[in-house]
Each structure stands twice: as structure tokens, then as C-alpha cells.
Design a protein around this motif. Structure first.
Motif, PDB file in Angstrom:
ATOM      1  N   VAL A 138       0.850  -1.190   0.000  1.00 13.42           N
ATOM      2  CA  VAL A 138       0.000   0.000   0.000  1.00 13.42           C
ATOM      3  C   VAL A 138       0.886   1.241   0.000  1.00 13.42           C
ATOM      4  CG1 VAL A 138      -1.693   1.317   1.329  1.00 13.42           C
ATOM      5  CG2 VAL A 138      -1.927  -1.167   1.113  1.00 13.42           C
ATOM      6  N   ASN A 139       0.576   2.195  -0.840  1.00  9.05           N
ATOM      7  CA  ASN A 139       1.301   3.452  -1.077  1.00  9.05           C
ATOM      8  C   ASN A 139       2.486   3.290  -2.026  1.00  9.05           C
ATOM      9  OD1 ASN A 139      -0.413   5.020   0.582  1.00  9.05           O
ATOM     10  ND2 ASN A 139       0.757   4.441   2.399  1.00  9.05           N
ATOM     11  N   SER A 140       2.740   2.071  -2.536  1.00  7.21           N
ATOM     12  CA  SER A 140       3.738   1.933  -3.596  1.00  7.21           C
ATOM     13  C   SER A 140       3.227   2.651  -4.850  1.00  7.21           C
ATOM     14  CB  SER A 140       3.988   0.462  -3.910  1.00  7.21           C
ATOM     15  OG  SER A 140       4.593  -0.196  -2.826  1.00  7.21           O
ATOM     16  N   VAL A 141       4.162   3.237  -5.613  1.00  4.11           N
ATOM     17  CA  VAL A 141       3.783   4.052  -6.772  1.00  4.11           C
ATOM     18  C   VAL A 141       4.389   3.454  -8.036  1.00  4.11           C
ATOM     19  CG1 VAL A 141       3.921   6.338  -7.852  1.00  4.11           C
ATOM     20  CG2 VAL A 141       3.612   6.135  -5.365  1.00  4.11           C
ATOM     21  N   ALA A 142       3.546   3.285  -9.047  1.00  2.00           N
ATOM     22  CA  ALA A 142       4.004   2.888 -10.376  1.00  2.00           C
ATOM     23  C   ALA A 142       4.107   4.135 -11.236  1.00  2.00           C
ATOM     24  CB  ALA A 142       3.032   1.892 -11.007  1.00  2.00           C
ATOM     25  N   GLN A 143       5.296   4.401 -11.734  1.00  2.00           N
ATOM     26  CA  GLN A 143       5.519   5.580 -12.566  1.00  2.00           C
ATOM     27  C   GLN A 143       5.188   5.254 -14.029  1.00  2.00           C
ATOM     28  OE1 GLN A 143       6.138   8.399 -11.180  1.00  2.00           O
ATOM     29  NE2 GLN A 143       6.890   7.800  -9.142  1.00  2.00           N
ATOM     30  N   ARG A 144       5.236   6.282 -14.854  1.00  2.00           N
ATOM     31  CA  ARG A 144       4.955   6.132 -16.276  1.00  2.00           C
ATOM     32  C   ARG A 144       5.870   5.078 -16.895  1.00  2.00           C
ATOM     33  NH1 ARG A 144       2.169   9.346 -19.887  1.00  2.00           N
ATOM     34  NH2 ARG A 144       2.879   9.297 -22.050  1.00  2.00           N
ATOM     35  N   GLN A 145       5.281   4.214 -17.730  1.00  2.00           N
ATOM     36  CA  GLN A 145       5.950   3.113 -18.416  1.00  2.00           C
ATOM     37  C   GLN A 145       6.287   1.952 -17.495  1.00  2.00           C
ATOM     38  OE1 GLN A 145       5.867   3.149 -21.601  1.00  2.00           O
ATOM     39  NE2 GLN A 145       5.163   5.259 -21.675  1.00  2.00           N
ATOM     40  N   GLN A 146       5.803   1.958 -16.257  1.00  2.00           N
ATOM     41  CA  GLN A 146       6.015   0.824 -15.370  1.00  2.00           C
ATOM     42  C   GLN A 146       4.782  -0.085 -15.366  1.00  2.00           C
ATOM     43  OE1 GLN A 146       7.293   2.484 -11.533  1.00  2.00           O
ATOM     44  NE2 GLN A 146       9.410   2.091 -12.116  1.00  2.00           N
ATOM     45  N   ARG A 147       5.045  -1.363 -15.128  1.00  2.00           N
ATOM     46  CA  ARG A 147       3.995  -2.385 -15.210  1.00  2.00           C
ATOM     47  C   ARG A 147       3.553  -2.790 -13.815  1.00  2.00           C
ATOM     48  NH1 ARG A 147       4.705  -8.143 -15.588  1.00  2.00           N
ATOM     49  NH2 ARG A 147       2.861  -9.203 -16.469  1.00  2.00           N
ATOM     50  N   VAL A 148       2.233  -2.896 -13.635  1.00  2.00           N
ATOM     51  CA  VAL A 148       1.636  -3.408 -12.406  1.00  2.00           C
ATOM     52  C   VAL A 148       0.947  -4.720 -12.753  1.00  2.00           C
ATOM     53  CG1 VAL A 148       0.028  -2.968 -10.515  1.00  2.00           C
ATOM     54  CG2 VAL A 148       1.200  -1.047 -11.638  1.00  2.00           C
ATOM     55  N   HIS A 149       1.232  -5.765 -11.990  1.00  2.00           N
ATOM     56  CA  HIS A 149       0.519  -7.011 -12.253  1.00  2.00           C
ATOM     57  C   HIS A 149       0.204  -7.732 -10.953  1.00  2.00           C
ATOM     58  CE1 HIS A 149       4.550  -8.914 -11.943  1.00  2.00           C
ATOM     59  NE2 HIS A 149       3.895 -10.038 -11.706  1.00  2.00           N
ATOM     60  N   THR A 150      -0.839  -8.552 -11.024  1.00  2.00           N
ATOM     61  CA  THR A 150      -1.293  -9.320  -9.874  1.00  2.00           C
ATOM     62  C   THR A 150      -1.215 -10.804 -10.200  1.00  2.00           C
ATOM     63  OG1 THR A 150      -3.595  -9.299 -10.638  1.00  2.00           O
ATOM     64  CG2 THR A 150      -2.902  -7.500  -9.193  1.00  2.00           C
ATOM     65  N   ALA A 151      -1.064 -11.611  -9.137  1.00  2.00           N
ATOM     66  CA  ALA A 151      -1.169 -13.062  -9.280  1.00  2.00           C
ATOM     67  C   ALA A 151      -2.505 -13.464  -8.645  1.00  2.00           C
ATOM     68  CB  ALA A 151       0.017 -13.753  -8.629  1.00  2.00           C
ATOM     69  N   ALA A 152      -2.474 -14.011  -7.435  1.00  2.00           N
ATOM     70  CA  ALA A 152      -3.727 -14.397  -6.779  1.00  2.00           C
ATOM     71  C   ALA A 152      -4.428 -13.206  -6.113  1.00  2.00           C
ATOM     72  CB  ALA A 152      -3.447 -15.483  -5.741  1.00  2.00           C
ATOM     73  N   SER A 153      -3.733 -12.099  -5.960  1.00  2.00           N
ATOM     74  CA  SER A 153      -4.286 -10.957  -5.237  1.00  2.00           C
ATOM     75  C   SER A 153      -5.057 -10.013  -6.157  1.00  2.00           C
ATOM     76  CB  SER A 153      -3.161 -10.188  -4.541  1.00  2.00           C
ATOM     77  OG  SER A 153      -2.486 -11.010  -3.619  1.00  2.00           O
ATOM     78  N   ARG A 154      -5.801  -9.093  -5.522  1.00  2.00           N
ATOM     79  CA  ARG A 154      -6.490  -8.010  -6.222  1.00  2.00           C
ATOM     80  C   ARG A 154      -5.943  -6.687  -5.689  1.00  2.00           C
ATOM     81  NH1 ARG A 154     -12.397  -8.904  -4.514  1.00  2.00           N
ATOM     82  NH2 ARG A 154     -11.472 -10.086  -2.796  1.00  2.00           N
ATOM     83  N   ALA A 155      -6.067  -5.625  -6.473  1.00  2.00           N
ATOM     84  CA  ALA A 155      -5.508  -4.336  -6.045  1.00  2.00           C
ATOM     85  C   ALA A 155      -6.413  -3.190  -6.461  1.00  2.00           C
ATOM     86  CB  ALA A 155      -4.113  -4.132  -6.633  1.00  2.00           C
ATOM     87  N   SER A 156      -6.381  -2.153  -5.651  1.00  2.00           N
ATOM     88  CA  SER A 156      -7.055  -0.899  -5.978  1.00  2.00           C
ATOM     89  C   SER A 156      -5.982   0.163  -6.189  1.00  2.00           C
ATOM     90  CB  SER A 156      -7.996  -0.476  -4.843  1.00  2.00           C
ATOM     91  OG  SER A 156      -8.710   0.696  -5.193  1.00  2.00           O
TER      92      SER A 156
END
Length: 273
Positions: free
Chosen positions: A69-87
Motif C-alpha cells: 500500500v502506497n507503492s507508486v508505479a511511474q509512467r511506463q512501469q507495469r503493475v501485475h497481480t497473481a492471486a491478489s487483487r488491487a485498488s
């Protein structure tokens, strides 16, 4: 012989040039308004996404590094999930929910590579081939396992366009007259609340069909809404959209948790022992 110009002539010239100046400014302003894009200019607005909630474990990653929580994805960075969900909260103010086994890249749009993204607010979602342009609405973008694109609109409207890189876009613009003459057009397709737009892989043909009350129920009781602590923004607008589309059907809202009854201790009477 001397010549002189009266003050009235000077005032007349000043009025002429002033009116010309104001007219030019008005024309420029009208031109800008007429060409103002309906969709949010994603290339200028989407810069980062902040993780605000994680459910079902801790399998959320930014650039393959575990996110919190509070981690930041900057422009051109990838966010992905496995078994979890994220807001996620984007810098545009939009809230997005990423289902399990999903991934997106923060860029000119929220680029979904796989899985499903729920968007509420001013955020353009896209896939490898399509872009959903919005001002502020509630919709989902899904890339299925076989590579099909699916966009479902639950409130508001989106405009779906082919996704083009800068080189292809420049070619299309230069050859727009010939493309229209040949029967091809890159005009966006407006998808309204209560509609689903879908396109199979390796084809330019897309279909638009109506959502059902069961589709709304699947959203409201499904993994993109259920169990999140932070309330989904625009919930009242979503309910109003449902009631407009299906006036004779009760809204399938999330059942509220009943307030527990607090027992009241009995007070002994004056003659109790």
C-alpha cells in the motif's frame, strides 16, 4: 500647405484596430473549443498510479518487485497481480481496480495486457489494439485469455477507437480521404451505459450488445467490488444508471452488514438481593 489629422480620425483608427484584434481572439477561442477533444488527453495526464488497497494476500507487483500500500508505479512501469487483487489511484484522480491474474502498464493510457481493470473517473483505458476515451465514467476493460478485447460500460459513455502508434496515426491522418473513399474509417464508436463492446483478435470487426441486469449484479458482487474497504466512487451514479436502464428491477446492491445488538445489563431493583 500643412495637413493635420483630427483627433476623431485617430479614435476611429484605434477602434478599427481594436475590433480587429478582439475579432481575431474570438475566432481563435471558438476554433479551440470546436476542436477540444471529448476524451481525456491521456498522453498529457496519466503519469503514475498509487496502490491504495491489496486483497487476497500480497501478490501485487510493480516491475516484478512486490508492491505494498502506497507503492507508486511511474509512467511506463507495469503493475501485475497473481492471486491478489488491487485498488489503484491514478494522478488524474480516477480509481481503478485490478482483478487477480491481471496486468497493466501506466502510459498514455492504462494499458491492460491481460485480465480485467475496473475504471471509475477520468482515465483512458486501452489494450494492444483499442482505446477507451472518457471524461469520467464507470467501465471495465478486459483482455481475455484468447486475446479478445471487451469493454463494458455501466455508467456514462466511452468512445472506443483503434489504438495507433504515432507513425500509424500520422499515416492515417495523411490518407484519411482515401481511407473513407475505400470504405474504411477510424471514427470512434460511442459505447453508452448498458452496452458491451467486443472485438476478437486478428480482426477489425467489433460488436456492440446490451448488458443485462445479471451483468450489473456480477460486477457489484464480484471480485472488482466485493470486500474492498474503500467505497467505490460514483456508486450513486451507478445505481441511477441501473434504475434508468431497468426501471422495473431492484438494484442489486451490496447487502449492508447489520449493526450488532449491544446487550443492556439489567439494573437490580431496590429490593433485590
Amino acid at each position: 500647405m500643412a495637413f493635420s489629422f483630427g483627433s476623431s480620425s485617430l479614435r476611429g483608427a484605434e477602434r478599427f484596430w481594436w475590433r480587429l484584434f478582439v475579432g481575431c481572439l474570438t475566432g481563435l477561442a471558438l476554433t479551440a473549443l470546436l476542436h477540444w477533444p471529448l476524451a481525456v488527453p491521456a498522453s498529457a495526464s496519466i503519469n503514475q498510479a498509487t496502490v491504495i488497497e491489496i486483497l487476497d494476500g500480497s501478490q501485487v507487483y510493480i516491475q516484478n518487485q512486490q508492491a505494498r500500500v502506497n507503492s507508486v508505479a511511474q509512467r511506463q512501469q507495469r503493475v501485475h497481480t497473481a492471486a491478489s487483487r488491487a485498488s489503484l489511484r491514478f494522478n488524474t484522480g480516477a480509481i481503478a481496480r485490478l482483478s487477480s491474474n491481471s496486468s497493466l502498464t501506466v502510459g498514455q493510457c492504462a494499458h491492460v495486457q491481460q485480465g480485467t481493470l475496473l475504471v471509475n473517473g477520468a482515465l483512458n483505458g486501452c489494450t494492444n489494439t483499442s482505446v477507451a476515451g472518457v471524461r469520467g465514467t464507470l467501465y471495465t476493460v478486459t483482455v481475455t485469455e484468447d486475446g479478445a478485447d471487451v469493454i463494458e460500460v455501466f455508467e456514462g459513455t466511452v468512445e472506443v477507437s483503434p489504438r495507433e502508434d504515432e507513425e500509424v496515426a500520422a499515416f492515417s491522418k495523411a490518407n484519411q480521404t482515401q481511407l473513407v473513399a475505400d470504405g474504411h474509417s477510424s471514427d470512434p464508436v460511442t459505447v453508452s451505459a448498458g452496452q458491451r463492446w467486443s472485438k476478437a483478435p486478428d480482426t477489425e470487426d467489433a460488436a456492440v450488445e446490451l448488458l443485462t441486469p445479471e451483468d450489473f449484479e456480477a460486477l457489484l458482487l464480484g471480485p472488482l467490488v466485493a470486500d474492498f474497504v474503500e467505497e467505490l466512487p460514483g456508486f450513486d451514479a451507478l445505481q441511477a444508471s441501473f434504475e434508468t436502464l431497468f426501471p422495473d428491477i431492484p438494484f442489486p446492491g451490496v447487502t449492508s452488514v447489520p449493526t450488532p445488538t449491544i446487550p443492556t445489563p439489567s439494573i437490580p431493583g431496590p429490593f433485590s438481593f
